[in-house]
Motif scaffolding. Structure first.
Motif, PDB file in Angstrom:
ATOM      1  N   ALA A   1      47.856   8.280 -22.253  1.00  0.00           N
ATOM      2  CA  ALA A   1      47.001   7.102 -22.430  1.00  0.00           C
ATOM      3  C   ALA A   1      45.659   7.482 -23.053  1.00  0.00           C
ATOM      4  O   ALA A   1      45.173   6.815 -23.972  1.00  0.00           O
ATOM      5  CB  ALA A   1      46.775   6.411 -21.081  1.00  0.00           C
ATOM      6  N   GLY A   2      45.060   8.573 -22.571  1.00  0.00           N
ATOM      7  CA  GLY A   2      43.797   9.029 -23.142  1.00  0.00           C
ATOM      8  C   GLY A   2      43.959   9.480 -24.580  1.00  0.00           C
ATOM      9  O   GLY A   2      43.092   9.221 -25.436  1.00  0.00           O
ATOM     10  N   ALA A   3      45.094  10.150 -24.868  1.00  0.00           N
ATOM     11  CA  ALA A   3      45.347  10.638 -26.224  1.00  0.00           C
ATOM     12  C   ALA A   3      45.465   9.486 -27.215  1.00  0.00           C
ATOM     13  O   ALA A   3      45.014   9.592 -28.361  1.00  0.00           O
ATOM     14  CB  ALA A   3      46.616  11.480 -26.239  1.00  0.00           C
TER      15      ALA A   3
ATOM     16  N   ALA B   1      42.803  12.144 -37.370  1.00  0.00           N
ATOM     17  CA  ALA B   1      43.113  13.438 -37.980  1.00  0.00           C
ATOM     18  C   ALA B   1      43.798  14.370 -36.983  1.00  0.00           C
ATOM     19  O   ALA B   1      44.573  15.253 -37.368  1.00  0.00           O
ATOM     20  CB  ALA B   1      41.839  14.100 -38.508  1.00  0.00           C
ATOM     21  N   VAL B   2      43.508  14.194 -35.702  1.00  0.00           N
ATOM     22  CA  VAL B   2      44.164  14.983 -34.652  1.00  0.00           C
ATOM     23  C   VAL B   2      45.332  14.167 -34.105  1.00  0.00           C
ATOM     24  O   VAL B   2      45.133  13.026 -33.683  1.00  0.00           O
ATOM     25  CB  VAL B   2      43.183  15.319 -33.508  1.00  0.00           C
ATOM     26  CG1 VAL B   2      43.889  16.113 -32.421  1.00  0.00           C
ATOM     27  CG2 VAL B   2      41.982  16.081 -34.041  1.00  0.00           C
ATOM     28  N   PRO B   3      46.556  14.713 -34.139  1.00  0.00           N
ATOM     29  CA  PRO B   3      47.714  13.945 -33.649  1.00  0.00           C
ATOM     30  C   PRO B   3      47.609  13.669 -32.158  1.00  0.00           C
ATOM     31  O   PRO B   3      46.872  14.345 -31.429  1.00  0.00           O
ATOM     32  CB  PRO B   3      48.904  14.861 -33.957  1.00  0.00           C
ATOM     33  CG  PRO B   3      48.327  16.233 -34.035  1.00  0.00           C
ATOM     34  CD  PRO B   3      46.944  16.060 -34.583  1.00  0.00           C
ATOM     35  N   GLN B   4      48.377  12.700 -31.714  1.00  0.00           N
ATOM     36  CA  GLN B   4      48.303  12.282 -30.316  1.00  0.00           C
ATOM     37  C   GLN B   4      48.638  13.422 -29.361  1.00  0.00           C
ATOM     38  O   GLN B   4      47.966  13.606 -28.347  1.00  0.00           O
ATOM     39  CB  GLN B   4      49.258  11.099 -30.096  1.00  0.00           C
ATOM     40  CG  GLN B   4      49.048  10.372 -28.773  1.00  0.00           C
ATOM     41  CD  GLN B   4      49.966   9.189 -28.623  1.00  0.00           C
ATOM     42  OE1 GLN B   4      50.798   9.147 -27.720  1.00  0.00           O
ATOM     43  NE2 GLN B   4      49.863   8.222 -29.514  1.00  0.00           N
ATOM     44  N   TRP B   5      49.681  14.202 -29.680  1.00  0.00           N
ATOM     45  CA  TRP B   5      50.046  15.307 -28.799  1.00  0.00           C
ATOM     46  C   TRP B   5      48.919  16.346 -28.730  1.00  0.00           C
ATOM     47  O   TRP B   5      48.717  16.990 -27.708  1.00  0.00           O
ATOM     48  CB  TRP B   5      51.352  15.970 -29.245  1.00  0.00           C
ATOM     49  CG  TRP B   5      51.274  16.679 -30.574  1.00  0.00           C
ATOM     50  CD1 TRP B   5      51.609  16.182 -31.795  1.00  0.00           C
ATOM     51  CD2 TRP B   5      50.811  18.020 -30.798  1.00  0.00           C
ATOM     52  NE1 TRP B   5      51.386  17.107 -32.786  1.00  0.00           N
ATOM     53  CE2 TRP B   5      50.910  18.253 -32.209  1.00  0.00           C
ATOM     54  CE3 TRP B   5      50.336  19.034 -29.982  1.00  0.00           C
ATOM     55  CZ2 TRP B   5      50.538  19.463 -32.792  1.00  0.00           C
ATOM     56  CZ3 TRP B   5      49.961  20.246 -30.555  1.00  0.00           C
ATOM     57  CH2 TRP B   5      50.065  20.457 -31.940  1.00  0.00           C
TER      58      TRP B   5
ATOM     59  N   ILE C   1      44.472  18.875 -25.645  1.00  0.00           N
ATOM     60  CA  ILE C   1      43.040  19.159 -25.493  1.00  0.00           C
ATOM     61  C   ILE C   1      42.519  18.638 -24.155  1.00  0.00           C
ATOM     62  O   ILE C   1      41.802  19.328 -23.423  1.00  0.00           O
ATOM     63  CB  ILE C   1      42.241  18.531 -26.661  1.00  0.00           C
ATOM     64  CG1 ILE C   1      42.554  19.264 -27.970  1.00  0.00           C
ATOM     65  CG2 ILE C   1      40.733  18.569 -26.382  1.00  0.00           C
ATOM     66  CD1 ILE C   1      42.016  18.560 -29.202  1.00  0.00           C
ATOM     67  N   VAL C   2      42.885  17.399 -23.832  1.00  0.00           N
ATOM     68  CA  VAL C   2      42.426  16.779 -22.578  1.00  0.00           C
ATOM     69  C   VAL C   2      42.907  17.585 -21.372  1.00  0.00           C
ATOM     70  O   VAL C   2      42.138  17.869 -20.441  1.00  0.00           O
ATOM     71  CB  VAL C   2      42.932  15.322 -22.495  1.00  0.00           C
ATOM     72  CG1 VAL C   2      42.767  14.781 -21.085  1.00  0.00           C
ATOM     73  CG2 VAL C   2      42.169  14.435 -23.482  1.00  0.00           C
ATOM     74  N   MET C   3      44.171  17.974 -21.387  1.00  0.00           N
ATOM     75  CA  MET C   3      44.726  18.736 -20.266  1.00  0.00           C
ATOM     76  C   MET C   3      44.058  20.102 -20.130  1.00  0.00           C
ATOM     77  O   MET C   3      43.743  20.550 -19.018  1.00  0.00           O
ATOM     78  CB  MET C   3      46.228  18.910 -20.448  1.00  0.00           C
ATOM     79  CG  MET C   3      47.030  17.630 -20.280  1.00  0.00           C
ATOM     80  SD  MET C   3      47.271  17.155 -18.551  1.00  0.00           S
ATOM     81  CE  MET C   3      48.667  18.184 -18.124  1.00  0.00           C
TER      82      MET C   3
ATOM     83  N   VAL D   1      40.617   7.074 -17.338  1.00  0.00           N
ATOM     84  CA  VAL D   1      41.763   7.957 -17.540  1.00  0.00           C
ATOM     85  C   VAL D   1      41.387   9.406 -17.252  1.00  0.00           C
ATOM     86  O   VAL D   1      42.108  10.130 -16.542  1.00  0.00           O
ATOM     87  CB  VAL D   1      42.294   7.815 -18.984  1.00  0.00           C
ATOM     88  CG1 VAL D   1      43.204   8.978 -19.349  1.00  0.00           C
ATOM     89  CG2 VAL D   1      43.034   6.494 -19.152  1.00  0.00           C
ATOM     90  N   LEU D   2      40.246   9.851 -17.799  1.00  0.00           N
ATOM     91  CA  LEU D   2      39.805  11.231 -17.577  1.00  0.00           C
ATOM     92  C   LEU D   2      39.501  11.482 -16.102  1.00  0.00           C
ATOM     93  O   LEU D   2      39.806  12.544 -15.555  1.00  0.00           O
ATOM     94  CB  LEU D   2      38.577  11.536 -18.435  1.00  0.00           C
ATOM     95  CG  LEU D   2      38.809  11.545 -19.951  1.00  0.00           C
ATOM     96  CD1 LEU D   2      37.495  11.776 -20.686  1.00  0.00           C
ATOM     97  CD2 LEU D   2      39.829  12.602 -20.347  1.00  0.00           C
TER      98      LEU D   2
END
Length: 486
Positions: free
Chosen positions: A130-132, A141-145, A150-152, A317-318
């Motif tokens: 959800a955050g992605a 420019a940065v893909p969702q995955w 990065i978040v994880m 979400v974070l």
């Protein structure tokens, strides 16, 4: 004798029962300050589901969704009161899992502990995705995955640093959620009564609660449908009882959190949904199209309402990710301490951080994220549905545990019973009956609700079977060793 003031100043760990005990250098540290615990308690009841999922509930039940939120809110208040009674008397890193271990048996603590861990590591994948999506919409420019990764990684680093770094992160991100909803309620009410300068909303007062088919436009039975749709957005209020074990004064923190849960649910859930329903007719298409909060802000005339809400949802979400990783790791730590998980999970580094417990939770979370991208409608859908009813299982176990723990506490340390469940045991039994009714109605309702209950029960049965076999093997081994010594 109450040794809590001494324990509050020392590093601590949990013994085989999961209770906080003094330790040397290899235990959890009291790194959470009172302000951290206060914000974790307040923010713990505000999940991303409140912002994202409330529109569907409004569409299904109309203004009567307020009663759905009130019913579930009351249930959560009662469950938190029971949990607060036990946690204030016996602070433990495993919270309700450790208490179930003591009151109901090893099988109960093992089963509910692993189910709760499973629930939160699946949530990690849901929230990371959800955050992605939000971050990708800002920086494509940065893909969702890539954003999910990065978040994880960032939140893993936060949790690995120290419990204080987790607390500081949660303090600020939960603070943003709290301030945002508080501002929304105040500004919204001013617009409802037509006293907000520059508002585009007609300021109809309470008229929208009844002007589109009455207060029960879908019938009184829709209240129960609404209950099923909103119940899972309340999960997380129990996190404070796990975190309290790493605070300077666990008993005070738990008591304060338990006593304030009523107004927290009243303001953040009932208050904000009430504002949405009074700003717009419940059947306004924008509530479903844009989301209830964005639609409400648009009706007032606040520019860039969608982007403002995206920022707030991202912080929610974070915050949920951060707390989910913390919660899963501490439950794994407690299971390790009690011999129900690998012993490595119970080891901490010099900063009091259970590194192995955190990394194992993150690894499963990463795998679940991969499943979400690779097989979202099969493997990940199974994970999601098989953990869907765990929240209700946890609350039911808390009820049954408190029925037994009250007597244990009164026998062993009655002076520690500083928080008491109201109308015990009648209200405890009534709450348990309500939870069983909701589970039964989910099966009766059919569709995804029935699938969630059935799959969750199957997973619970599997975990329970493993726990019973493990317990029997341990008893058999202990008897063999006893005979050998004789």
């Amino acid at each position: 004798m109450n040794t809590q003031p001494t324990l509050a100043k020392e590093g601590r760990t949990t013994g085989n029962t999961g209770e906080i005990q003094p330790d040397g250098t290899n235990g959890l540290k009291a790194g959470l300050k009172n302000r951290h615990l206060s914000m974790i308690a307040i923010g713990g009841v505000i999940g991303a589901g409140l912002f994202v999922g409330s529109g569907s509930g409004i569409a299904a039940a109309g203004p009567a969704i307020l009663l759905s939120y009130a019913l579930v809110g009351a249930m959560v208040v009662f469950v938190m009161r029971m949990l607060g009674e036990m946690a204030a008397a016996r602070p433990a890193s495993g919270s309700f899992s450790a208490y179930a271990d003591q009151a109901l048996g090893r099988w109960a603590g093992f089963t509910i502990g692993w189910l709760y861990w499973f629930f939160w590591v699946v949530v990690l994948a849901v929230e990371a995705t959800a955050g992605a999506k939000i971050l990708e919409s800002w920086i494509p420019a940065v893909p969702q995955w890539g954003w999910a990764l990065i978040v994880m990684v960032v939140l893993t680093a936060t949790n690995l640093g120290s419990v204080a770094s987790y607390g500081e992160f949660e303090f600020w991100f939960a603070g943003i959620k709290v301030v945002a909803i508080g501002a929304f309620v105040v500004i919204g009410l001013l617009a409802v009564f037509g006293v907000l300068p520059g508002s585009d909303n007609p300021g109809a007062g309470f008229a929208h609660l009844t002007d589109a088919g009455g207060f029960f436009p879908m019938g009184a039975g829709a209240i129960l449908t609404g209950v099923l749709m909103v119940v899972f957005s309340f999960m997380g209020s129990e996190i404070v009882t796990l975190a309290a074990g790493e605070s300077e004064d666990p008993q005070r923190a738990v008591t304060k959190a338990t006593n304030s849960v009523i107004w927290r649910i009243g303001v953040f859930y009932l208050g904000s949904i009430f504002v949405v329903l009074t700003l717009l007719p419940w059947n306004d298409k924008s509530i479903l199209d844009k989301g209830s909060y964005v639609a409400a802000l648009d009706s007032i005339g606040i520019p860039a309402a969608g982007q403002i809400m995206n920022v707030i949802v991202l912080t929610a979400v974070l915050s949920c990710l951060n707390s989910g990783l913390y919660t899963a790791s501490r439950m794994a730590f407690s299971l390790g301490q009690r011999g129900d998980a690998p012993r490595a999970f119970a080891r901490t580094n010099k900063r009091g951080v259970p590194t192995a417990a955190i990394l194992s939770s993150v690894v499963f979370g990463f795998v679940a994220v991969f499943f979400n991208y690779k097989w979202p409608d099969t493997v990940f859908a199974f994970l999601l549905n098989s953990s869907g009813a765990v929240a209700l299982f946890v609350w039911l176990v808390i009820c049954l545990t408190q029925l037994r723990m009250r007597g244990i506490i009164l026998r062993e340390a009655p002076e520690k019973l500083v928080v008491r469940m109201w109308l015990f045991p009648y209200l405890t039994w009534a709450t348990a009956a309500m939870i069983v009714f909701v589970l039964g109605y989910m099966v009766y309702d059919g569709g995804s609700n029935r699938e969630q209950v059935v799959l969750s029960l199957l997973v619970a049965a599997l975990v329970l079977a493993i726990g019973l076999v493990k317990d029997r093997l341990q008893k058999s081994r202990a008897q063999t060793e006893l005979v050998d010594t004789i």
